[in-house]
Design a protein around this motif. Structure first.
Motif, PDB file in Angstrom:
ATOM      1  N   LYS A 225       8.035   2.558  -1.854  1.00 16.56           N
ATOM      2  CA  LYS A 225       7.224   2.572  -3.076  1.00 16.56           C
ATOM      3  C   LYS A 225       6.964   1.146  -3.547  1.00 16.56           C
ATOM      4  O   LYS A 225       5.843   0.794  -3.953  1.00 16.56           O
ATOM      5  CB  LYS A 225       7.928   3.361  -4.180  1.00 16.56           C
ATOM      6  CG  LYS A 225       7.956   4.866  -3.981  1.00 16.56           C
ATOM      7  CD  LYS A 225       8.698   5.498  -5.145  1.00 16.56           C
ATOM      8  CE  LYS A 225       8.764   6.997  -5.033  1.00 16.56           C
ATOM      9  NZ  LYS A 225       9.515   7.611  -6.148  1.00 16.56           N
ATOM     10  N   ASP A 229       3.398  -0.957  -3.921  1.00 18.61           N
ATOM     11  CA  ASP A 229       3.011  -1.720  -5.111  1.00 18.61           C
ATOM     12  C   ASP A 229       2.573  -3.133  -4.727  1.00 18.61           C
ATOM     13  O   ASP A 229       1.563  -3.647  -5.236  1.00 18.61           O
ATOM     14  CB  ASP A 229       4.188  -1.802  -6.097  1.00 18.61           C
ATOM     15  CG  ASP A 229       4.478  -0.473  -6.777  1.00 18.61           C
ATOM     16  OD1 ASP A 229       3.564   0.375  -6.836  1.00 18.61           O
ATOM     17  OD2 ASP A 229       5.612  -0.289  -7.243  1.00 18.61           O
ATOM     18  N   ALA A 232      -0.776  -3.267  -2.733  1.00 20.87           N
ATOM     19  CA  ALA A 232      -1.975  -2.934  -3.509  1.00 20.87           C
ATOM     20  C   ALA A 232      -2.781  -4.158  -3.897  1.00 20.87           C
ATOM     21  O   ALA A 232      -3.980  -4.045  -4.185  1.00 20.87           O
ATOM     22  CB  ALA A 232      -1.579  -2.154  -4.761  1.00 20.87           C
ATOM     23  N   ASP A 351      -4.974   9.411  -5.274  1.00 17.67           N
ATOM     24  CA  ASP A 351      -4.104   8.587  -6.115  1.00 17.67           C
ATOM     25  C   ASP A 351      -3.770   7.266  -5.418  1.00 17.67           C
ATOM     26  O   ASP A 351      -3.810   6.193  -6.033  1.00 17.67           O
ATOM     27  CB  ASP A 351      -2.811   9.337  -6.436  1.00 17.67           C
ATOM     28  CG  ASP A 351      -3.027  10.512  -7.382  1.00 17.67           C
ATOM     29  OD1 ASP A 351      -4.100  10.559  -8.024  1.00 17.67           O
ATOM     30  OD2 ASP A 351      -2.136  11.373  -7.466  1.00 17.67           O
ATOM     31  N   LEU A 352      -3.447   7.350  -4.128  1.00 17.12           N
ATOM     32  CA  LEU A 352      -3.098   6.138  -3.399  1.00 17.12           C
ATOM     33  C   LEU A 352      -4.317   5.260  -3.154  1.00 17.12           C
ATOM     34  O   LEU A 352      -4.218   4.031  -3.195  1.00 17.12           O
ATOM     35  CB  LEU A 352      -2.432   6.503  -2.072  1.00 17.12           C
ATOM     36  CG  LEU A 352      -0.898   6.483  -2.046  1.00 17.12           C
ATOM     37  CD1 LEU A 352      -0.378   5.059  -2.202  1.00 17.12           C
ATOM     38  CD2 LEU A 352      -0.297   7.391  -3.108  1.00 17.12           C
ATOM     39  N   GLU A 354      -6.809   4.907  -5.114  1.00 16.36           N
ATOM     40  CA  GLU A 354      -7.063   4.190  -6.366  1.00 16.36           C
ATOM     41  C   GLU A 354      -6.029   3.097  -6.580  1.00 16.36           C
ATOM     42  O   GLU A 354      -6.365   1.956  -6.927  1.00 16.36           O
ATOM     43  CB  GLU A 354      -7.044   5.182  -7.531  1.00 16.36           C
ATOM     44  CG  GLU A 354      -7.354   4.538  -8.875  1.00 16.36           C
ATOM     45  CD  GLU A 354      -7.441   5.552  -9.998  1.00 16.36           C
ATOM     46  OE1 GLU A 354      -7.593   5.119 -11.155  1.00 16.36           O
ATOM     47  OE2 GLU A 354      -7.355   6.773  -9.724  1.00 16.36           O
ATOM     48  N   LYS A 355      -4.769   3.430  -6.353  1.00 16.59           N
ATOM     49  CA  LYS A 355      -3.688   2.466  -6.544  1.00 16.59           C
ATOM     50  C   LYS A 355      -3.841   1.268  -5.612  1.00 16.59           C
ATOM     51  O   LYS A 355      -3.632   0.120  -6.016  1.00 16.59           O
ATOM     52  CB  LYS A 355      -2.342   3.158  -6.273  1.00 16.59           C
ATOM     53  CG  LYS A 355      -1.127   2.248  -6.251  1.00 16.59           C
ATOM     54  CD  LYS A 355       0.091   3.009  -5.777  1.00 16.59           C
ATOM     55  CE  LYS A 355       1.320   2.141  -5.673  1.00 16.59           C
ATOM     56  NZ  LYS A 355       1.818   1.663  -6.952  1.00 16.59           N
ATOM     57  N   GLN A 357      -6.519   0.168  -4.266  1.00 12.31           N
ATOM     58  CA  GLN A 357      -7.848  -0.434  -4.394  1.00 12.31           C
ATOM     59  C   GLN A 357      -8.636  -0.321  -3.080  1.00 12.31           C
ATOM     60  O   GLN A 357      -9.176  -1.297  -2.565  1.00 12.31           O
ATOM     61  CB  GLN A 357      -7.744  -1.895  -4.833  1.00 12.31           C
ATOM     62  CG  GLN A 357      -6.997  -2.078  -6.158  1.00 12.31           C
ATOM     63  CD  GLN A 357      -7.045  -3.491  -6.669  1.00 12.31           C
ATOM     64  OE1 GLN A 357      -8.123  -4.026  -6.931  1.00 12.31           O
ATOM     65  NE2 GLN A 357      -5.877  -4.111  -6.799  1.00 12.31           N
TER      66      GLN A 357
END
Length: 424
Positions: A225, A229, A232, A351-352, A354-355, A357
């Protein structure tokens, strides 16, 4: 294709029919050498964490071939902490099939399976499994353990392999819902299967090992995770193989020290990368044909585009409490994005995307995967309504007979041009 690899594939094609045990030893030796090369003579193009995982993945493939008396065949979504705790090596068809495809050695096993009555429409990964088993190249393991998650092909291939070897076959029935009742149902099955697996264990304290393995899984997932982050906001000059390495780490090797170490190193390597982007950022859905030269030329170490993640690496990032390892594994299993209707998987991908980009999504329809192929049009519409242009790309994760290099290159190139022009 590299001429040396092509010749090797031709040799295995002949050797597997003549002397399956010799073919097995040769394959195990070659895959082991590839791992040692990554460990001792690493490529300067890849991050150290990727090189480390190449070595770990190669070990995970070769150990079951060399010590089948301490191995079990599993499906990709099986919670393998139980096997690691009992000192049993997991052997999963998708991983071994990828190695065979990368060494151009899959053709004999696919043809043998089809000759033995397996339909051409069955998933290529599982045709290879059946061919490996019935050729004698795959040795007899202790047992087979699989879930009912996502893949209908494994319900056929695993049962057939268990009957062929005359070994125990354990199945984890996973309900399509992810509620508390479903998790409890899976948890009870895991407890029962664990008692059966412990019979094969040579470890002194398998129950303590299981708790430790579950805790390593939690830390590994948390590390991944953190990596997402970091990823991204960063560009990594990478290759398609890297995402497949993460599939190993986040599935059958989850719960091992090596998997935790890989994700720790991955975070360190990624944190060193400067923030900023180059080229188009692509989210990949489903398996990656990382051995396919035509796609490697587009995606490997190309500043024009980068694959930022694959949905098979983050299908379940649930952690929770590991005091009860069975509840921990059950919750992760039922919450898998491949479980249930197509909306769950599509939602996690959005979701991923968007996260991370993402500029676009490539939805890969692997030959014979009915769940993925059946949901492709619905998912594409869902992704594009959320602002993510999507390419549906037909191909095969491990059987080169089912690919059209020219058509695939044309479609991917046109998709990149679309993204570069700002088109939707």
């Amino acid at each position: 294709m590299n001429k040396v690899i092509e010749k090797f594939g031709e040799y295995i094609y002949k050797k597997a029919g003549e002397d399956p045990k010799a073919a097995r030893k040769i394959l195990a030796s070659v895959y082991s050498l590839s791992g040692l090369q990554a460990k001792y003579f690493p490529s300067k193009d890849l991050m150290p964490s990727r090189q480390y995982m190449m070595w770990v993945s190669a070990k995970s493939i070769t150990k079951p071939l060399r010590r089948p008396e301490r191995a079990a065949i599993v499906s990709i979504f099986t919670p393998c902490e139980m096997l690691h705790a009992a000192g049993i090596e997991p052997m999963f068809p998708e991983g071994l099939s990828c190695y065979l495809a990368a060494s151009a050695s899959e053709r004999y096993f696919i043809e043998l399976a089809e000759k033995n009555g397996v339909p051409e429409s069955l998933c290529s990964y599982h045709k290879i499994l059946i061919g490996l088993v019935e050729s004698g190249v795959m040795p007899k393991p202790l047992f087979i353990l699989n879930t009912t998650l996502a893949c209908d092909a494994n319900q056929l291939s695993f049962r057939r392999a268990a009957e062929y070897f005359k070994i125990p076959h354990y199945v984890i029935d996973v309900p399509m819902s992810s509620d508390e009742k479903s998790a409890e149902y899976v948890e009870n099955q895991l407890r029962d299967i664990w008692e059966k697996i412990k019979v094969f264990s040579e470890e002194k304290n398998p129950d303590e090992n299981l708790r430790a393995s579950a805790e390593r899984s939690r830390r590994t997932i948390d590390n991944y995770k953190k990596y997402l982050d970091l990823r991204a906001s960063r560009y990594i000059n990478d290759e398609m193989t890297s995402e497949m390495l993460s599939v190993f780490a986040m599935h059958v090797l989850l719960g091992t020290q090596e998997s935790e170490e890989y994700t720790r190193r991955l975070c360190e390597d990624t944190a060193k990368k400067p923030e900023g982007f180059r080229g188009k950022r692509l989210l990949w859905v489903h398996s990656l044909p990382y051995w396919q030269d035509s796609l490697r030329e587009i995606f490997n170490f190309n500043e024009r585009c980068e694959i930022i993640s694959c949905d098979m690496t983050f299908d379940s990032l649930e952690t929770g409490n590991t005091e009860d390892p069975f509840a921990f594994m059950a919750n992760r299993t039922v919450s898998c994005s491949f479980n249930g209707g197509w909306e769950r998987r599509s939602g996690l991908c959005k979701d991923l995307a968007e996260k991370m980009q993402a500029d676009g999504i490539i939805y890969f329809c692997h030959w014979g995967c009915k769940q993925t192929m059946g949901a492709c049009v619905l998912s594409k519409r869902d992704f594009e309504q959320s602002g993510f242009p999507t390419l549906i790309l037909d191909g095969d994760g491990c059987d080169r007979r089912n690919i059209s290099d020219g058509q695939m290159v044309t479609r991917v190139t046109a998709f990149l041009e679309q993204l570069e022009s700002g088109g939707k």
